[in-house]
Design a protein around this motif. Structure first.
Motif, PDB file in Angstrom:
ATOM      1  N   LYS A 208      -1.546   5.360   3.783  1.00 25.57           N
ATOM      2  CA  LYS A 208      -2.438   4.834   4.071  1.00 25.57           C
ATOM      3  C   LYS A 208      -2.078   4.366   5.659  1.00 25.57           C
ATOM      4  CE  LYS A 208      -5.411   0.300   3.116  1.00 25.57           C
ATOM      5  NZ  LYS A 208      -5.421  -0.210   2.656  1.00 25.57           N
TER       6      LYS A 208
ATOM      7  N   THR B 155     -15.071  -4.230  14.434  1.00 29.91           N
ATOM      8  CA  THR B 155     -16.030  -3.526  13.172  1.00 29.91           C
ATOM      9  C   THR B 155     -17.115  -3.803  12.318  1.00 29.91           C
ATOM     10  OG1 THR B 155     -13.795  -5.176  12.741  1.00 29.91           O
ATOM     11  CG2 THR B 155     -15.312  -4.772  10.758  1.00 29.91           C
TER      12      THR B 155
ATOM     13  N   GLU C 109      -7.063  -9.766   7.092  1.00 33.70           N
ATOM     14  CA  GLU C 109      -8.455 -10.087   7.143  1.00 33.70           C
ATOM     15  C   GLU C 109      -9.461 -11.246   7.395  1.00 33.70           C
ATOM     16  OE1 GLU C 109     -10.139  -8.317   2.764  1.00 33.70           O
ATOM     17  OE2 GLU C 109      -8.977  -6.580   3.329  1.00 33.70           O
TER      18      GLU C 109
ATOM     19  N   SER D 230      -6.653   3.376   8.145  1.00 35.68           N
ATOM     20  CA  SER D 230      -7.013   4.301   6.567  1.00 35.68           C
ATOM     21  C   SER D 230      -8.032   5.023   6.345  1.00 35.68           C
ATOM     22  CB  SER D 230      -6.378   3.183   5.748  1.00 35.68           C
ATOM     23  OG  SER D 230      -7.949   2.408   5.818  1.00 35.68           O
TER      24      SER D 230
ATOM     25  N   SER E  81     -15.770  -7.945   3.240  1.00 36.50           N
ATOM     26  CA  SER E  81     -15.085  -7.331   4.663  1.00 36.50           C
ATOM     27  C   SER E  81     -15.893  -5.919   5.022  1.00 36.50           C
ATOM     28  CB  SER E  81     -13.203  -6.579   4.094  1.00 36.50           C
ATOM     29  OG  SER E  81     -12.707  -6.185   5.200  1.00 36.50           O
TER      30      SER E  81
ATOM     31  N   GLN F  30      -4.466  -0.796   7.747  1.00 31.67           N
ATOM     32  CA  GLN F  30      -6.544  -0.631   7.778  1.00 31.67           C
ATOM     33  C   GLN F  30      -7.199  -0.114   8.680  1.00 31.67           C
ATOM     34  OE1 GLN F  30      -8.615  -4.130   8.755  1.00 31.67           O
ATOM     35  NE2 GLN F  30      -8.703  -5.051   6.698  1.00 31.67           N
TER      36      GLN F  30
ATOM     37  N   ASN G 196       1.177  -0.981  -0.225  1.00 31.76           N
ATOM     38  CA  ASN G 196       0.468   0.086   0.127  1.00 31.76           C
ATOM     39  C   ASN G 196       0.502   1.323  -0.279  1.00 31.76           C
ATOM     40  OD1 ASN G 196      -2.677  -1.339  -0.017  1.00 31.76           O
ATOM     41  ND2 ASN G 196      -1.714  -2.153   2.620  1.00 31.76           N
TER      42      ASN G 196
ATOM     43  N   TRP H   3     -14.839  -3.265   5.476  1.00 32.03           N
ATOM     44  CA  TRP H   3     -13.860  -2.533   5.754  1.00 32.03           C
ATOM     45  C   TRP H   3     -13.247  -1.991   3.886  1.00 32.03           C
ATOM     46  CZ3 TRP H   3     -11.581   0.268   9.785  1.00 32.03           C
ATOM     47  CH2 TRP H   3     -11.818  -0.467  11.114  1.00 32.03           C
ATOM     48  N   ASN H   4     -13.987  -2.208   3.456  1.00 31.36           N
ATOM     49  CA  ASN H   4     -14.341  -2.510   2.410  1.00 31.36           C
ATOM     50  C   ASN H   4     -15.011  -1.082   1.780  1.00 31.36           C
ATOM     51  OD1 ASN H   4     -14.805  -1.243  -1.153  1.00 31.36           O
ATOM     52  ND2 ASN H   4     -13.981  -4.022  -1.380  1.00 31.36           N
TER      53      ASN H   4
END
Length: 458
Positions: free
Chosen positions: A41, A197, A153, A47, A173, A44, A37, A175-176
């Motif tokens: 970033k 999450t 992930e 970011s 995920s 995760q 990345n 996180w998308n």
């Protein structure tokens, strides 16, 4: 010049680089960070660009340096940001803080260390553990190597019929964010997982005026508890929360919770007071007790220890009160497409053991990160495992290593060249995924790398 390579540009890797750069009394070193990345970033969790995604710890406890507890607070003031020490700061601001520290270190006039960030994928360690091979074919030499790989992930549920993985309504995920932003406001959403999450995902949906029902399910149905403003609690010296068995430790914890309650002090203060001892407790347990913890205590500990900011808890509570958010306990048995194109999630309800079914348009995987390295699809991990350079720890929580971070190979030998830090060391230390533990580990590992005959202090 001594060469240190860090594979991983998330918080663990960059904090380690910062601590290496601060060692100006040591021989000069060449520091290389490798990550697939871009450097902005920072992994995760950090970011995110969304201001509703907050740190789960008050600002006063988030300094990058253990010896300077007010560093983050001072940076906030110097940057004219309106946050005080008891506030929970957006994670994108914390990313700015870490990146600013790095730039300050690189800008020092007397800087004797060299630093470079390579955006690329490390795929192997070659030439007798002396070089990192990148996917592009480039070789990066090193004297010391640190795997700062962060969290993987979440793995998908493995069901008898896994065709749901190809359904356009399945999100692998939480996180998308671009994918999540495209969810139509009125669609039904089903979230697998009820941890932090899930909280982030629900906050994102609310921020984009999502109006459809949201259902979240986990095995126990536990939702992270909220932080509370509590006074510091000091453990009596003759009752420190240590012991050889899980039962012994928990007996002491329960006694102190009762003592605190009698003094009008909430249980959160007692749990917070355990934190400085957790790594010592964990390393003192035999594997059998660690396994017992994972079976019987892990979920409760996660709820009590990893809490969410009060403002986030208020949103979750509000959505539950409005019947827009439903929290369920049970195990998913199947996810199948219905005739109308929607997804039917069938689960075995905890307690009643009855099969229940929920129809939904979107399924989002918000389970915890995959930690079993034998299931990793990373070319680097596959290569290192196949040659015995690394091995999974006994609990499959990460990479087998010493408490100091030295990687242990398939023969049980700790390396003097290969190290790890952060989530991969969870099997050795358990509590090593949050800033207070990572900053301490980064400082010690930097000293080990740069100081001859350095003695690790737990």
């Amino acid at each position: 010049m001594h060469k240190t390579v860090i594979i991983g540009g998330g918080l663990s890797g960059i904090l380690l680089a910062i601590h290496l750069l601060r060692h100006r009394q040591c021989p000069a070193t060449d520091i290389t960070v490798i990550d697939i990345n871009p450097p902005e970033k920072l992994g995760q969790a950090y970011s995110t660009r969304e201001y509703q995604h907050l740190l789960n710890v008050p600002a006063a406890k988030m300094s990058a340096f253990t010896e300077d507890s007010h560093h983050f607070i001072a940076w906030l003031a110097a940057t004219n940001l309106p946050f005080h020490q008891e506030m929970f700061v957006p994670r994108n601001i914390y990313r700015r803080y870490i990146q600013d520290i790095l730039q300050q270190q690189l800008g020092m006039r007397d800087q004797q260390h060299r630093y470079q960030y390579i955006q690329g994928e490390a795929v192997d360690i070659v030439d007798g553990h002396t070089q990192v091979l990148l996917a592009c074919g480039r070789h990066i030499p090193f004297d010391k190597l640190v795997l700062a790989l962060g969290n993987f992930e979440a793995a998908p549920l493995s069901l008898s019929d896994n065709s749901y993985l190809e359904h356009p309504g399945y999100f692998a995920s939480g996180w998308n964010r671009p994918e999540l932003q495209q969810v139509p406001a009125g669609k039904r959403v089903f979230i697998i997982g009820t941890g932090l999450t899930m909280v982030d995902t629900v906050l994102s949906l609310r921020a984009q005026q999502h109006s459809g029902p949201v259902t979240a399910l986990s095995t126990h149905g536990y939702v992270p508890m909220a932080h509370a403003a509590v006074p510091a609690y000091a453990w009596p010296k003759d009752e420190l929360p240590t012991g050889n068995t899980l039962l012994e430790v928990f007996s002491k914890v329960n006694r102190q919770i009762k003592v605190a309650k009698a003094r009008g002090i909430a249980w959160q203060a007692v749990i917070d007071a355990i934190r400085p001892y957790m790594q010592r407790i964990w390393t003192g347990f035999p594997v059998s007790e660690k396994k017992r913890f994972m079976v019987h205590v892990r979920h409760i500990w996660g709820v009590a220890r990893h809490r969410m900011p009060p403002v986030c808890a208020a949103v979750i509570h509000e959505l539950q009160e409005r019947k827009q958010l439903h929290i369920l306990a049970g195990r998913v048995q199947s996810i199948r497409q219905q005739a109308d194109g929607a997804l039917a999630v069938r689960y075995l309800e905890r307690g009643s053991h009855q099969l229940q079914e929920v129809s939904t348009d979107i399924v989002i995987n918000c389970m915890g990160p995959q930690s079993d390295y034998t299931r990793s699809k990373s070319p680097l991990i596959i290569q290192l495992l196949s040659r015995g350079i690394i091995r999974p720890d006994a609990l499959r929580l990460g990479i087998d290593c010493t408490p100091a971070g030295a990687i242990i190979d398939c023969h049980g030998c700790p390396s003097d060249r290969l190290f790890t830090i952060g989530p991969p060391a969870k099997g050795a230390l358990w509590e090593i995924t949050a800033v207070p533990e990572i900053r301490a580990a980064a400082a010690q590992l930097a000293a080990m790398i740069l100081t001859p005959n350095y003695e690790y202090v737990h």
